[in-house]
Design a protein around this motif. Structure first.
Motif, PDB file in Angstrom:
ATOM      1  N   ILE A   2      29.884 -36.662  17.459  1.00 64.08           N
ATOM      2  CA  ILE A   2      31.081 -37.326  17.962  1.00 64.08           C
ATOM      3  C   ILE A   2      30.970 -38.840  17.771  1.00 64.08           C
ATOM      4  O   ILE A   2      29.886 -39.371  17.522  1.00 64.08           O
ATOM      5  N   GLY A  64      35.208 -35.239  17.291  1.00 65.00           N
ATOM      6  CA  GLY A  64      35.849 -35.791  18.473  1.00 65.00           C
ATOM      7  C   GLY A  64      35.483 -37.239  18.735  1.00 65.00           C
ATOM      8  O   GLY A  64      34.497 -37.751  18.193  1.00 65.00           O
ATOM      9  N   LEU A  66      35.070 -40.002  21.945  1.00 56.61           N
ATOM     10  CA  LEU A  66      35.001 -40.258  23.383  1.00 56.61           C
ATOM     11  C   LEU A  66      35.360 -41.720  23.614  1.00 56.61           C
ATOM     12  O   LEU A  66      34.777 -42.613  23.002  1.00 56.61           O
ATOM     13  N   ARG A  92      41.236 -33.790  20.271  1.00 52.55           N
ATOM     14  CA  ARG A  92      39.802 -34.037  20.083  1.00 52.55           C
ATOM     15  C   ARG A  92      39.391 -35.429  20.573  1.00 52.55           C
ATOM     16  O   ARG A  92      38.396 -35.985  20.092  1.00 52.55           O
ATOM     17  N   CYS A  93      40.165 -35.980  21.481  1.00 48.92           N
ATOM     18  CA  CYS A  93      39.812 -37.248  22.110  1.00 48.92           C
ATOM     19  C   CYS A  93      39.742 -37.047  23.620  1.00 48.92           C
ATOM     20  O   CYS A  93      40.472 -36.251  24.176  1.00 48.92           O
ATOM     21  N   ARG A  94      38.820 -37.762  24.257  1.00 46.65           N
ATOM     22  CA  ARG A  94      38.727 -37.742  25.722  1.00 46.65           C
ATOM     23  C   ARG A  94      38.626 -39.182  26.200  1.00 46.65           C
ATOM     24  O   ARG A  94      37.860 -39.969  25.635  1.00 46.65           O
ATOM     25  N   ALA A 111      25.157 -38.269  22.275  1.00 46.95           N
ATOM     26  CA  ALA A 111      25.879 -38.040  21.022  1.00 46.95           C
ATOM     27  C   ALA A 111      24.909 -37.994  19.846  1.00 46.95           C
ATOM     28  O   ALA A 111      25.046 -37.167  18.947  1.00 46.95           O
ATOM     29  N   SER A 116      28.212 -31.913  22.147  1.00 47.40           N
ATOM     30  CA  SER A 116      29.650 -31.763  21.920  1.00 47.40           C
ATOM     31  C   SER A 116      30.406 -32.835  22.708  1.00 47.40           C
ATOM     32  O   SER A 116      29.847 -33.492  23.596  1.00 47.40           O
ATOM     33  N   LEU A 117      31.682 -32.983  22.381  1.00 50.45           N
ATOM     34  CA  LEU A 117      32.513 -33.986  23.052  1.00 50.45           C
ATOM     35  C   LEU A 117      32.478 -33.803  24.569  1.00 50.45           C
ATOM     36  O   LEU A 117      32.259 -34.759  25.322  1.00 50.45           O
ATOM     37  N   ASN A 121      30.641 -36.225  27.315  1.00 50.51           N
ATOM     38  CA  ASN A 121      31.450 -36.827  28.377  1.00 50.51           C
ATOM     39  C   ASN A 121      30.901 -36.467  29.755  1.00 50.51           C
ATOM     40  O   ASN A 121      30.846 -37.309  30.650  1.00 50.51           O
TER      41      ASN A 121
END
Lengths: 145, 111
Positions: A2, A64, A66, A92-94, A111, A116-117, A121
């Motif tokens: 990510i 993704g 972050l 695919r964004c947080r 990361a 994973s995203l 997070n």
């Protein structure tokens, strides 16, 4: 792997957070700082949704992105930026709820390890409850030593 | 203050291929962020579950694969950390981790 976008009211702060996070990730993670607003008189504190959008696109990876922001309008700018993204990218964004500095440090390392995203997070948001200074329980009688 | 959660399941001496060793923090500034990073990166190269306990602060065990948990060890110079690994590559994992704590020019402490 990510990517991470650092959003701050201050360009300097965003770049400083990137510097620290980059070392934690040994340079393996794309980390894009964005912050400050420019006008004819120079750069001021603030965030520009279109600049955040550009940062997300610069950082973009299908794994993704972050987004870590300082507070207030930085969050609003990030939310506005996401609205301009195509739905498949937006998914695919947080925007992380993590504290900016601690969150970026942990997110960068996690990361770089291939998290994973959502896993990255979650680790970043875990810094919100981190105890930095262990203090004894307050005296119930209310007196101070 | 709440203690960090132990890794689940918690490695113990009763499990298969479990081993432990104790290292001492040598750095004057204690176990700082860069060392924490080295621990996490090294631990993640192995399958073994690895737990670290600060014997002098009675903190842990924490998961050696999590920088968040390692930062809660409050490890200062001179503190003894107990590393417990469980899994097929537990022994080489501890060897690699002990190297991080060895002073420059000195071999890692024996198991």
């Amino acid at each position: 792997m990510i990517a991470i976008v650092i959003v701050s009211h201050s360009r300097c702060l965003a770049e400083g957070v990137r510097e620290v996070a980059d070392q934690m990730a040994s340079g393996q993670v794309t980390i894009v700082p964005v912050g400050g607003v420019q006008d004819q008189e120079g750069t001021h504190l603030g965030t520009d949704p279109m600049a955040v959008l550009q940062a997300i696109q610069d950082a973009w990876t299908p794994d993704g992105v972050l987004i870590l922001a300082d507070l207030g309008s930085a969050i609003l700018s990030a939310e506005t930026a996401l609205e301009f993204l195509p739905p498949e990218q937006r998914r695919r964004c947080r925007i992380s709820n993590a504290p900016l500095v601690e969150g970026a440090i942990v997110a960068a390392l996690e990361a770089s390890l291939g998290g994973s995203l959502d896993a990255v997070n979650a680790a970043a948001e875990g810094t919100g409850s981190l105890v930095k200074v262990a203090r004894p329980h307050p005296d119930p009688r209310g007196s101070t030593p | 203050m709440s203690r960090p959660r132990p890794p689940h399941p918690q490695p113990g001496p009763e499990g298969p291929a479990s081993c432990s060793r104790t290292v001492t923090v040598q750095e004057p500034m204690g176990l700082h962020l860069r060392t924490g990073k080295a621990i996490v990166q090294t631990a993640n190269r192995f399958q073994a579950r690895i737990a670290i306990r600060n014997l002098d602060q009675d903190v842990g065990p924490v998961d050696a694969k999590s920088i968040l948990q390692i930062m809660q060890l409050q490890a200062r110079q001179g503190h003894r950390l107990e590393l417990v690994a469980q899994g097929p590559d537990a022994r080489p994992a501890l060897e690699a981790l002990a190297q991080i704590f060895a002073q420059p020019g000195e071999p890692a402490p024996p198991s």
